[in-house]
Design a protein around this motif. Structure first.
Motif, PDB file in Angstrom:
ATOM      1  N   LEU A  81     -63.724 -24.843  -3.898  1.00  0.00           N
ATOM      2  CA  LEU A  81     -63.710 -24.067  -2.652  1.00  0.00           C
ATOM      3  C   LEU A  81     -62.673 -24.617  -1.682  1.00  0.00           C
ATOM      4  O   LEU A  81     -61.951 -23.846  -1.028  1.00  0.00           O
ATOM      5  CB  LEU A  81     -65.103 -24.076  -2.025  1.00  0.00           C
ATOM      6  N   ALA A  82     -62.585 -25.947  -1.594  1.00  0.00           N
ATOM      7  CA  ALA A  82     -61.603 -26.562  -0.693  1.00  0.00           C
ATOM      8  C   ALA A  82     -60.183 -26.276  -1.156  1.00  0.00           C
ATOM      9  O   ALA A  82     -59.288 -26.047  -0.336  1.00  0.00           O
ATOM     10  CB  ALA A  82     -61.847 -28.069  -0.614  1.00  0.00           C
ATOM     11  N   VAL A  83     -59.938 -26.282  -2.477  1.00  0.00           N
ATOM     12  CA  VAL A  83     -58.610 -25.960  -2.999  1.00  0.00           C
ATOM     13  C   VAL A  83     -58.222 -24.534  -2.614  1.00  0.00           C
ATOM     14  O   VAL A  83     -57.078 -24.269  -2.217  1.00  0.00           O
ATOM     15  CB  VAL A  83     -58.575 -26.144  -4.531  1.00  0.00           C
ATOM     16  N   LEU A  84     -59.185 -23.610  -2.716  1.00  0.00           N
ATOM     17  CA  LEU A  84     -58.910 -22.239  -2.304  1.00  0.00           C
ATOM     18  C   LEU A  84     -58.587 -22.178  -0.812  1.00  0.00           C
ATOM     19  O   LEU A  84     -57.608 -21.537  -0.399  1.00  0.00           O
ATOM     20  CB  LEU A  84     -60.112 -21.352  -2.619  1.00  0.00           C
ATOM     21  N   THR A  85     -59.394 -22.841  -0.007  1.00  0.00           N
ATOM     22  CA  THR A  85     -59.199 -22.795   1.439  1.00  0.00           C
ATOM     23  C   THR A  85     -57.850 -23.382   1.833  1.00  0.00           C
ATOM     24  O   THR A  85     -57.183 -22.876   2.748  1.00  0.00           O
ATOM     25  CB  THR A  85     -60.332 -23.556   2.141  1.00  0.00           C
ATOM     26  N   MET A  86     -57.437 -24.456   1.157  1.00  0.00           N
ATOM     27  CA  MET A  86     -56.176 -25.117   1.476  1.00  0.00           C
ATOM     28  C   MET A  86     -54.956 -24.243   1.192  1.00  0.00           C
ATOM     29  O   MET A  86     -53.856 -24.533   1.680  1.00  0.00           O
ATOM     30  CB  MET A  86     -56.060 -26.422   0.684  1.00  0.00           C
ATOM     31  N   GLN A  87     -55.121 -23.176   0.410  1.00  0.00           N
ATOM     32  CA  GLN A  87     -53.990 -22.304   0.127  1.00  0.00           C
ATOM     33  C   GLN A  87     -53.396 -21.723   1.408  1.00  0.00           C
ATOM     34  O   GLN A  87     -52.197 -21.507   1.514  1.00  0.00           O
ATOM     35  CB  GLN A  87     -54.432 -21.155  -0.795  1.00  0.00           C
ATOM     36  N   ALA A  88     -54.269 -21.501   2.400  1.00  0.00           N
ATOM     37  CA  ALA A  88     -53.796 -20.865   3.634  1.00  0.00           C
ATOM     38  C   ALA A  88     -52.818 -21.738   4.393  1.00  0.00           C
ATOM     39  O   ALA A  88     -51.913 -21.226   5.067  1.00  0.00           O
ATOM     40  CB  ALA A  88     -54.990 -20.508   4.520  1.00  0.00           C
TER      41      ALA A  88
END
Length: 455
Positions: A267-274
């Motif tokens: 989930l954090a990896v996804l969020t960091m995409q932004a």
């Protein structure tokens, strides 16, 4: 517990009921911790501009500035673990006070330092002290907030964090125009203000609400009831003694907990995409920094305006289902960027993934608290928080390669990863719920004399 939760809600509807559902029934200590977190985040803006400060005011190259910022990140990983250990051994209040006071001193030192080597060393230390309070803050909240009200407490914590960061970003931009040195000095003042509030109003919470019992001892044949602290436990079936040395290794070898941490890492990896890969994709689509700033601002506004409505949406649903939905929304939001090439498309996608982030915050924190044995509460928090610096390293490192290699296909890979994690939450949820129920029973059971003998 259900009756208690229903008792919290008045019969009348409208704004009064919404306010009660959102913030009612929380102890005063929580609100002082919440205010301290808000002040801390609102004033924690100096490190946001560290790379610009180094290149504009200290003559550092971009690569050297990157190394210094990287040192800050490495210190953060160490600080999370150190903060967890100290909060469990030394106390929540003591850890919070020490971390904030030392941070204030380091900020003043950064403002006055000119040698790049000294600045790098100070950035490393600030990374440690900046991260130390995180597990102590959350552990203290769990200590003082009854279980059936923790969801709203964690929701408010997430809201305060994001509101503080929004204020910090605004103030940082204004201060940087005047003086980079002022960034560090005002940051130090805000940090001292947080320390003063904690010293004045926050008591030591370690040892309250059952935080002192040792975690249950485990044997090859199962789990034994929780004996008094400092005992040697022997199983009826397996007579070999099991010495309990609770520590970080307990969290790292907890299968249910580490599965949850792994899913949180995704989930954090996804969020960091932004904040890492999306700016590159927008630039490739011909969109400038102002467009990126608009997308980021929209996400912040949505969280500030909408996060307080989340508890009423999710409280009646299983945490695993909420996390599966939130992760799926993140997957869809970022996966949709494969087709994005204009600003309105990015804004719509931002709404989708921001809603996912908002839904994920309360159950993520609550599951973390539920799985942690009381005596290791802050250590479990520290291991949980490691997922975020790890993601901040993995997301740009692998994401940059993926974007360069596959272009818009990168976003399809991100979306697929998120959907797999959503499925993981559905699969892991039932076992995790049984584990939490077993931990609660063990803490409630009396100790059988035959199971524990003094060492």
């Amino acid at each position: 517990m259900r009756a208690a939760a229903q008792h919290d809600r008045p019969a009348a509807g409208g704004p009064r009921r919404w306010l009660t559902d959102t913030a009612g029934g929380l102890p005063a200590t929580f609100w002082y911790l919440w205010a301290g977190l808000l002040i801390n985040r609102a004033g924690a803006f100096a490190m946001l501009f560290l790379s610009l400060y180094l290149t504009a005011s200290r003559g550092a190259s971009e690569s050297l500035a990157g190394l210094v910022v990287g040192a800050y990140g490495a210190g953060g990983a160490a600080g999370v673990l150190l903060g967890g250990v100290l909060a469990d051994r030394w106390g929540r209040r003591s850890t919070l006070l020490a971390a904030h006071l030392v941070t204030a001193v380091l900020m003043v030192a950064l403002a006055l330092s000119q040698h790049l080597g000294v600045i790098a060393a100070l950035a490393l230390l600030v990374g440690v002290t900046h991260s130390m309070p995180s597990p102590a803050f959350v552990a203290a909240i769990v200590d003082v907030v009854p279980e059936h009200r923790r969801s709203r407490a964690f929701n408010l914590q997430f809201w305060a964090f994001n509101l503080g960061m929004a204020v910090a970003s605004l103030l940082a931009g204004l201060l940087a125009e005047a003086s980079y040195v002022a960034l560090f000095l005002v940051d130090a003042v805000a940090t001292l203000a947080t320390a003063a509030l904690i010293a004045w109003k926050v008591p030591e919470t370690l040892g309250t609400r059952g935080t002192t019992p040792a975690p249950p001892a485990t044997t090859p044949t199962g789990t034994l009831p929780t004996p008094p602290s400092g005992t040697l436990v022997t199983s009826h079936i397996d007579a070999r003694p099991v010495h309990r040395r609770p520590g970080l290794h307990t969290a790292l070898t907890d299968r249910h907990f580490m599965t949850f941490v792994g899913l949180t890492f995704i989930l954090a990896v996804l969020t960091m995409q932004a904040s890492t890969i999306m700016p590159l994709a927008m630039r490739a689509d011909g969109l400038g920094p102002s467009a990126y700033g608009t997308v980021v601002a929209l996400g912040g506004v949505l969280i500030v305006l909408g996060q307080l409505f989340v508890p009423r949406l999710i409280d009646r649903h299983r945490k695993a289902h909420v996390l599966a939905l939130s992760t799926a929304l993140l997957a869809v939001g970022f996966g949709a960027l494969a087709a994005a090439d204009v600003l309105p498309f990015y804004l719509v996608a931002c709404v989708v993934w921001t809603v996912g982030s908002m839904l994920a915050a309360p159950p993520n924190a609550q599951i973390n608290a539920d799985l942690a044995p009381p005596v290791l509460r802050a250590r479990y928090q520290s291991v949980f928080y490691l997922a975020f610096p790890a993601a901040s390293f993995v997301a740009p490192t692998l994401g940059g390669f993926s974007l360069q290699r596959w272009g818009d296909g990168h976003w399809l890979l991100v979306g697929a990863l998120g959907l797999l994690a959503a499925g993981g939450h559905l699969l892991a949820g039932p076992s995790r719920e049984r584990r939490v129920a077993a931990l609660r029973r063990q803490l409630a059971e009396p100790v059988e004399p035959s199971l524990a003998t003094r060492a």
